[in-house]
Design a protein around this motif. Structure first.
Motif, PDB file in Angstrom:
ATOM      1  N   PHE A 112     -15.178  33.089 -58.600  1.00  0.00           N
ATOM      2  CA  PHE A 112     -15.564  31.722 -58.306  1.00  0.00           C
ATOM      3  C   PHE A 112     -16.018  31.020 -59.579  1.00  0.00           C
ATOM      4  N   LYS A 113     -16.925  31.699 -60.286  1.00  0.00           N
ATOM      5  CA  LYS A 113     -17.345  31.226 -61.601  1.00  0.00           C
ATOM      6  C   LYS A 113     -17.516  32.467 -62.469  1.00  0.00           C
ATOM      7  N   GLN A 114     -16.906  32.459 -63.633  1.00  0.00           N
ATOM      8  CA  GLN A 114     -16.893  33.676 -64.460  1.00  0.00           C
ATOM      9  C   GLN A 114     -18.063  33.687 -65.424  1.00  0.00           C
ATOM     10  N   GLY A 115     -18.655  34.848 -65.594  1.00  0.00           N
ATOM     11  CA  GLY A 115     -19.767  35.001 -66.541  1.00  0.00           C
ATOM     12  C   GLY A 115     -20.937  35.719 -65.911  1.00  0.00           C
ATOM     13  N   ILE A 116     -21.774  36.347 -66.758  1.00  0.00           N
ATOM     14  CA  ILE A 116     -22.887  37.154 -66.241  1.00  0.00           C
ATOM     15  C   ILE A 116     -23.960  36.287 -65.587  1.00  0.00           C
ATOM     16  N   GLU A 117     -24.013  34.977 -65.908  1.00  0.00           N
ATOM     17  CA  GLU A 117     -25.013  34.111 -65.273  1.00  0.00           C
ATOM     18  C   GLU A 117     -24.640  33.765 -63.838  1.00  0.00           C
ATOM     19  N   HIS A 118     -23.413  34.126 -63.388  1.00  0.00           N
ATOM     20  CA  HIS A 118     -22.967  33.836 -62.028  1.00  0.00           C
ATOM     21  C   HIS A 118     -22.858  35.115 -61.199  1.00  0.00           C
ATOM     22  N   ILE A 119     -23.643  36.132 -61.493  1.00  0.00           N
ATOM     23  CA  ILE A 119     -23.648  37.373 -60.730  1.00  0.00           C
ATOM     24  C   ILE A 119     -24.665  37.251 -59.591  1.00  0.00           C
ATOM     25  N   TYR A 120     -24.259  37.664 -58.378  1.00  0.00           N
ATOM     26  CA  TYR A 120     -25.123  37.660 -57.203  1.00  0.00           C
ATOM     27  C   TYR A 120     -25.434  39.114 -56.838  1.00  0.00           C
ATOM     28  N   GLY A 121     -26.489  39.321 -56.038  1.00  0.00           N
ATOM     29  CA  GLY A 121     -26.833  40.684 -55.657  1.00  0.00           C
ATOM     30  C   GLY A 121     -27.717  40.723 -54.433  1.00  0.00           C
ATOM     31  N   TYR A 122     -27.589  41.817 -53.662  1.00  0.00           N
ATOM     32  CA  TYR A 122     -28.413  42.007 -52.476  1.00  0.00           C
ATOM     33  C   TYR A 122     -28.367  43.477 -52.085  1.00  0.00           C
ATOM     34  N   MET A 123     -29.297  43.911 -51.210  1.00  0.00           N
ATOM     35  CA  MET A 123     -29.344  45.291 -50.736  1.00  0.00           C
ATOM     36  C   MET A 123     -28.120  45.575 -49.871  1.00  0.00           C
ATOM     37  N   ALA A 124     -27.470  46.739 -50.115  1.00  0.00           N
ATOM     38  CA  ALA A 124     -26.262  47.105 -49.371  1.00  0.00           C
ATOM     39  C   ALA A 124     -26.594  47.347 -47.897  1.00  0.00           C
ATOM     40  N   ARG A 125     -25.685  46.896 -47.022  1.00  0.00           N
ATOM     41  CA  ARG A 125     -25.802  47.123 -45.580  1.00  0.00           C
ATOM     42  C   ARG A 125     -24.718  48.082 -45.133  1.00  0.00           C
ATOM     43  N   LYS A 126     -24.834  48.553 -43.935  1.00  0.00           N
ATOM     44  CA  LYS A 126     -23.850  49.481 -43.391  1.00  0.00           C
ATOM     45  C   LYS A 126     -22.478  48.839 -43.344  1.00  0.00           C
ATOM     46  N   VAL A 127     -22.405  47.576 -42.918  1.00  0.00           N
ATOM     47  CA  VAL A 127     -21.124  46.893 -42.824  1.00  0.00           C
ATOM     48  C   VAL A 127     -20.494  46.742 -44.206  1.00  0.00           C
ATOM     49  N   ASP A 128     -21.329  46.509 -45.238  1.00  0.00           N
ATOM     50  CA  ASP A 128     -20.793  46.387 -46.591  1.00  0.00           C
ATOM     51  C   ASP A 128     -20.210  47.708 -47.062  1.00  0.00           C
ATOM     52  N   MET A 129     -20.909  48.807 -46.816  1.00  0.00           N
ATOM     53  CA  MET A 129     -20.440  50.112 -47.273  1.00  0.00           C
ATOM     54  C   MET A 129     -19.174  50.511 -46.536  1.00  0.00           C
TER      55      MET A 129
END
Length: 461
Positions: A112-129
């Protein structure tokens, strides 16, 4: 967390971790060292970075897997990282709003937007894994764990930490008391030193006053000595003047006496020279007489020496004859010894030749027996190569392996066998999850670590 469960080991999902497009639709992932410094500090020694790939390249998502110890320390570190993204406005809610609820590969084919300032993060969920790592390739052996159980472990770890902290505080209080006691002791010692210093200063002042008094006395004494020295110098100068006058008088008397003495010496030298001239003439006449007498003596001596030489020559001739006779006798004895030595050498040569003939006959018999044994050897004794299954006689060399001591392969076959295993090992290590394969003995599968020895095929182990 859904259903009061968490992914274990604790995992944070990083979103939009694209680096660059290697081919249309095929992207590579950011490396660990290219992540923001804050993330690296949170991961330092606590978590592993795992980018997610499929057959089309990087999926734009990466795992940060923390330690899965039972006390929940890794869970606290994962929550801290997820909270940092949440506080920056780059958590799960913002990411889902950005992708518009899409969760398939079409949602991650382009950044969507390239670069380390556009990194998102959250705790992994069962559905994600289940969606990102269903076969547990990137987060090995992940599972779901009850949140209550994890929180109990975290609390237990906190209690243990608090107990350790209280113990450290008690120890610090004890150390504080000891330090205060030490400070009081040092203050008492400082006061004692100050008192000693004051006493020393008072003593030094008394000694200085005494020194000033003695200095004044010394200056008076030096002044008196200087006056006496000046008087002595005046007296000395007067005596020196008187002595100089006396010396001048003595020099004049000495000059006159020396002049008179020179005249006397000149007269004595003239008389002495005349006397020496007369003595030289007498010596010349004596030398002439002596030369005449010496000439007569030499004539007499020459006649006596010739007679002596004739007598000595006769004695020498007798001695030469005696030596020649002894030499002839010794030569006869030497010839006899040579004949005996020659006869002894011939006997020894004959005996040596007989012994050598017996040894040659024994060697011929032994070689015939060895040849007969070699002709009767079966395939097992001759040896069959464990790689090419051919007799060793065709290759000419065996390979002795240093670890298991087997010599069951041709040297050339061993070289090909080892090269094949090394190439296979290099190819396996390039594959994901590849394991290193050792070069091993084809007979007993023992890994070979040392240098292989090359020996002739007839030497049997």
């Amino acid at each position: 967390m859904q259903d009061a469960e968490v992914v274990w080991p604790p995992t944070v999902i990083l979103c939009n971790t694209f680096l660059k497009e290697q081919a249309p639709g095929n992207w590579s992932s950011l490396g660990k060292q290219q992540l923001p410094t804050k993330l690296l500090m949170l991961m330092d020694g606590k978590a592993k970075y795992r980018p997610i790939y499929n057959k089309y390249g990087h999926r734009g998502m990466s795992f940060v897997v923390f330690g899965g110890d039972e006390d929940g320390e890794g869970f606290r570190d994962a929550e801290e990282m997820a909270d940092s993204f949440f506080l920056q406005g780059k958590g799960l809610y913002e990411w889902e709003r950005l992708i518009g609820g899409r969760h398939g590969d079409e949602a991650w084919c382009q950044p969507f937007k390239q670069g380390i300032e556009h990194i998102y993060g959250y705790m992994a969920r069962k559905v994600d894994m289940e969606r990102l790592d269903p076969r547990k390739q990137f987060c090995k052996s992940w599972r779901m764990r009850a949140l209550e159980e994890v929180k109990k472990g975290v609390k237990r770890r906190q209690r243990e930490g608090n107990d350790k902290t209280e113990s450290k505080l008690r120890k610090l209080e004890q150390d504080k008391d000891e330090v205060l006691q030490l400070i009081e002791k040092r203050e008492q010692e400082r006061k004692e030193v100050e008192e000693e210093r004051a006493k020393a200063i008072e003593s030094l002042e008394k000694r200085a006053e005494k020194h000033r008094t003695e200095s004044a006395l010394l200056r008076e004494r030096i002044s008196k000595i200087s006056a006496e020295q000046q008087a002595a110098e005046s007296e000395y100068e007067a005596r020196v003047q008187s002595l100089n006058t006396r010396v001048q008088q003595i020099d004049e008397a000495t000059r006159l006496a020396a002049k008179k003495f020179r005249r006397q010496v000149e007269k004595a030298q003239a008389a002495r020279q005349e006397e020496l001239r007369k003595q030289e003439e007498e010596l010349k006449s004596k030398d002439k007489k002596q030369n005449m007498l010496q000439h007569e003596f030499m004539k007499i001596q020459t006649r006596n020496f010739n007679l002596f030489l004739k007598e000595k020559n006769a004695e020498l001739l007798e001695k030469v004859k005696e030596v020649a006779r002894l030499k002839a006798q010794k030569m006869e004895e030497l010839d006899k010894l040579r004949e005996e030595a020659t006869k002894t050498m011939e006997e020894m040569h004959a005996k040596y030749r007989a012994d050598m003939q017996e040894v040659d006959a024994a060697d011929d018999q032994l070689m015939n027996q060895v040849n007969a044994n070699e002709n009767n050897e079966n395939d097992e004794a001759a040896g069959i190569c464990a790689v090419c299954h051919c007799p060793f006689a065709e290759s000419g060399w065996r390979a002795v392996l240093p670890d298991c001591k087997h010599a069951t392969t041709c040297y050339d076959c061993w070289e090909e066998h080892a090269a094949y295993l090394r190439n296979k090992n290099a190819n396996d290590m390039k594959k994901p999850g590849g394991k290193q394969t050792a070069v091993f003995c084809p007979s007993c599968m023992t890994p070979v670590k040392g240098d292989v020895i090359k020996i002739p095929w007839k030497i049997y182990f």
